[in-house]
Design a protein around this motif. Sequence first.
Motif: not given
Length: 240
Positions: A35-47
């Motif tokens: 989950e941590e990697s997933f949400f971190s990656g999603c946040q950056f894709l939504n920069f």
Amino acid sequence: MDNELLLLSSNDIPFLEAQVNIHQPTLSEISLIGEESFFSGCQFLNFSKSILNLEDKTDLEDRSDFEIFMSIMCSSEKLDYKNNAMMVLTLLFPTSQIKFMPNELVLMNKNGLSRINSTNFDTFKDIIVSMFELNDLDTGGGYNPADSRASKIAEKLQKAKNRKAQDGPHKVAILSRYVSILAVGEQKDINDFMHYTVFQLKDEFKRYQMKQSFDMHVQAKMAGAKDLDEVDNWMDDIHP
């Protein structure tokens, strides 16, 4: 995007501007990266530059969100959120090989080439925001744009991240907590939820909360409460 039925269906989402479908990963697939990697990656894709203050926006006014995103992804630096974004992209495009070019993200699959670039990046972000309901997430991750004009943005965001770290370790367990609550509350096999998408899980959790609140209101009325208007409102929410 506003096609709620398509999101609930768990079908792939047509990304017409890039002529490719975006896969809705299941919880089981997401669990492979955590989950941590997933949400971190999603946040950056939504920069988006919209999270920056006026001074920083002015400094980067000639750079688009996509250009900043690509400057990081194409850099040689080993960054956690960069790697996390890449893992999320592999979940979204499981049948494609992903390659970062100077001005575009190229998806290579058996159907040919698809491209994500400055003309369709906003549409891509809109789709993943809807798929994963990212608007309720903290987007203040630690970004480090390779461009020198953007470097001070990274410094400020990193300081904010460090302040949070000083408050103690924070375990990301949003989806797993939803699953455990629903499994007990609805008396379902916890493994059934592993086939859900994020949108399906969050939708069911919201409905479960509504039902719980409605049941409590009914119990209150049966115990002697007089005003039934609130109960009627909850019924409207549960059965729109």
